[in-house]
Enzyme design. Structure first.
Site, mmCIF file in Angstrom:
data_model
loop_
_atom_site.group_PDB
_atom_site.id
_atom_site.type_symbol
_atom_site.label_atom_id
_atom_site.label_comp_id
_atom_site.label_asym_id
_atom_site.label_seq_id
_atom_site.Cartn_x
_atom_site.Cartn_y
_atom_site.Cartn_z
ATOM 1 N N GLU A 23 3.745 4.225 2.013
ATOM 2 C CA GLU A 23 5.232 4.102 2.528
ATOM 3 C C GLU A 23 5.845 5.387 2.294
ATOM 4 O OE1 GLU A 23 7.281 0.996 0.884
ATOM 5 O OE2 GLU A 23 6.022 -0.543 1.638
ATOM 6 N N GLU A 24 7.008 5.530 3.063
ATOM 7 C CA GLU A 24 7.862 6.563 2.991
ATOM 8 C C GLU A 24 8.444 6.959 1.334
ATOM 9 O OE1 GLU A 24 11.855 8.217 4.683
ATOM 10 O OE2 GLU A 24 10.938 6.614 5.229
ATOM 11 N N LEU A 161 6.326 5.243 0.108
ATOM 12 C CA LEU A 161 6.333 5.344 1.643
ATOM 13 C C LEU A 161 6.999 4.066 1.984
ATOM 14 C CD1 LEU A 161 3.165 7.422 2.727
ATOM 15 C CD2 LEU A 161 5.529 8.340 2.343
ATOM 16 N N ASP A 162 7.798 4.079 3.009
ATOM 17 C CA ASP A 162 8.370 2.754 3.440
ATOM 18 C C ASP A 162 7.374 2.214 4.214
ATOM 19 O OD1 ASP A 162 8.589 3.816 5.986
ATOM 20 O OD2 ASP A 162 10.743 4.478 5.956
ATOM 21 N N LYS A 163 7.708 0.814 4.694
ATOM 22 C CA LYS A 163 6.754 0.202 5.234
ATOM 23 C C LYS A 163 6.404 0.715 6.697
ATOM 24 C CE LYS A 163 6.547 -4.526 7.315
ATOM 25 N NZ LYS A 163 7.306 -5.987 7.505
#
Length: 434
Positions: A23-24, A161-163
């Site tokens: 993810e971000e 890190l985001d989804k």
């Protein structure tokens, strides 16, 4: 011996393709507690120091590696599922051994701490603890072997890190290594490719480069400005961004601050380790080699490149400003000379009465407007002629005063003037007499 020598596996084990996600970066990194003189080279040297593995009781060793609870691992030993690799002799409960000395069901055990894993995260997975019950979305640990989520020390992600962000993600159970890579003071750069919803070109792109690299950019809700970041436009909607910190949705928020939405984000590299050089497919993972971790810690210092890029942008802006100023000055000079030519040339072309005609026409225009604004009675041509004949007898030959009056009274300027006078009279009438 390198501290990550225990991570060296056979080529078959390194090519393991158990799923992994990423993810971000979305958490503020903790500043480094060491001296500011420490850098990537110092971190790489510290990582190279040997840390010999300590023998542990077999059941505890298996439990720490995530193969089960202590009682479950003891039962594996009693059932002779765990043997020594060199002799094939079954290991017993309470016997001390190293992870590299044992086989479980004929397979080598996972490396003991410190451990590092490379993971190519696809979109749709959340970077969080495998035991987080508040998150219903798929987790990155769903892509890893189940035992990896039960290791002790815990195998955690280095940064987040985001989804909806894909790319390279590192996981480790070594707290010092995690801090060395994640801390902004270490200067470990992360390289991303961002796809924008709208084009960013020309002056806007140049301004964005300067703003990203200024070191003064502050996002809404943050207490401190961002560290300088690198920005390079690959095309109108594709940008390459380099950052050395990891705040909540940092890159998406940076572009949002300049009016651009990020529709796709991918992490290409961490330090000097590029995802393209790892040979890890999307959703797959692999044990990190000592050479790969050394590349991460001794990654390139992009600060000088950012400064050079800013200098180039500033020089380009100064040149553009100089060209614009020169063009404006040229246009102004052309207008002035044109006016002079028209004023002087009119006398040559139409005779000496051309300038007189223009002045008289303007005087008659404004005189008629002033009189028409203060009186509702029409002004005759004789009145204007009488006022102008004293000045110049040639006016009658150059203009039609009555036509000038009609032209003025039909204009919007006269209508506005009449409305203003009427409003003023009404206000005066309402005032009490002294």
């Amino acid at each position: 011996m390198h501290r990550y020598s225990t991570l060296t596996r056979s080529s078959q084990q390194q090519a393991s393709t158990a799923d992994s996600d990423d993810e971000e970066e979305s958490e503020d990194a903790t500043p480094a507690a060491s001296s500011s003189s420490d850098g990537p080279a110092a971190a790489a040297a510290a990582a190279a120091k040997p840390q010999p593995e300590k023998p542990l009781r077999a059941e505890r060793l298996l439990a720490n590696l995530g193969y089960g609870k202590r009682q479950e691992c003891a039962l594996m030993l009693k059932r002779r599922r765990v043997v020594y690799a060199d002799s094939g002799k079954p290991a017993k409960v309470g016997e001390k051994a190293l992870a590299g000395q044992l086989l479980l069901d004929g397979e080598p055990l996972d490396p003991a701490p410190p451990l590092a894993i490379l993971l190519h995260k696809p979109t749709g997975y959340v970077v969080t603890s495998p035991e987080d019950e508040n998150v219903t979305d798929p987790k990155i640990y769903d892509l890893l072997p189940y035992r990896f989520g039960r290791r002790r020390p815990f195998l955690s992600a280095i940064g987040r890190l985001d989804k909806e962000t894909s790319g390279l993600l590192l996981l480790t159970d070594d707290g010092k290594l995690l801090h060395s890579i994640q801390s902004p003071a270490r200067g470990i750069w992360k390289l991303y490719t961002a796809t924008l919803a709208a084009p960013l070109t020309g002056k806007e792109a140049a301004a964005a480069v300067r703003r990203f690299g200024s070191g003064t950019m502050q996002l809404v809700g943050d207490r401190s400005p961002l560290l300088p970041a690198g920005l390079r436009m690959l095309d109108d909607v594709t940008a390459e961004v380099a950052i050395c910190e990891g705040r909540y949705h940092q890159i998406r928020r940076m572009f949002a601050s300049i009016g651009r939405e990020v529709v796709a984000l991918h992490r290409n590299a961490i330090g000097g380790l590029a995802l393209a050089d790892c040979g890890v497919a999307e959703g797959a993972w692999a044990f990190a080699t000592p050479q790969q971790m050394a590349a991460v810690l001794a990654g390139p210092d992009l600060q000088e490149g950012i400064q050079q890029q800013q200098q180039q942008q500033d020089e380009a802006q100064l040149e553009a400003a100089a060209e614009k100023e020169a063009s404006q000055q040229g246009a102004a000079a052309g207008i002035s000379s044109g006016r002079r030519r028209r004023q002087g040339g009119g006398m040559d072309d139409a005779g000496t009465l051309q300038g007189v005609k223009q002045q008289q026409d303007d005087a008659a225009w404004f005189a008629a407007g002033a009189e028409a604004s203060s009186s509702s009675t029409p002004i005759s041509a004789d009145q204007l002629v009488g006022a102008s004949d004293d000045d110049d007898e040639d006016v009658e030959l150059l203009m039609d005063e009555e036509q000038s009056v009609r032209r003025y009274r039909s204009s919007s300027r006269w209508q506005k003037r009449r409305a203003a006078i009427a409003s003023s009279l009404q206000r005066r009438q309402k005032q009490p007499a002294e």
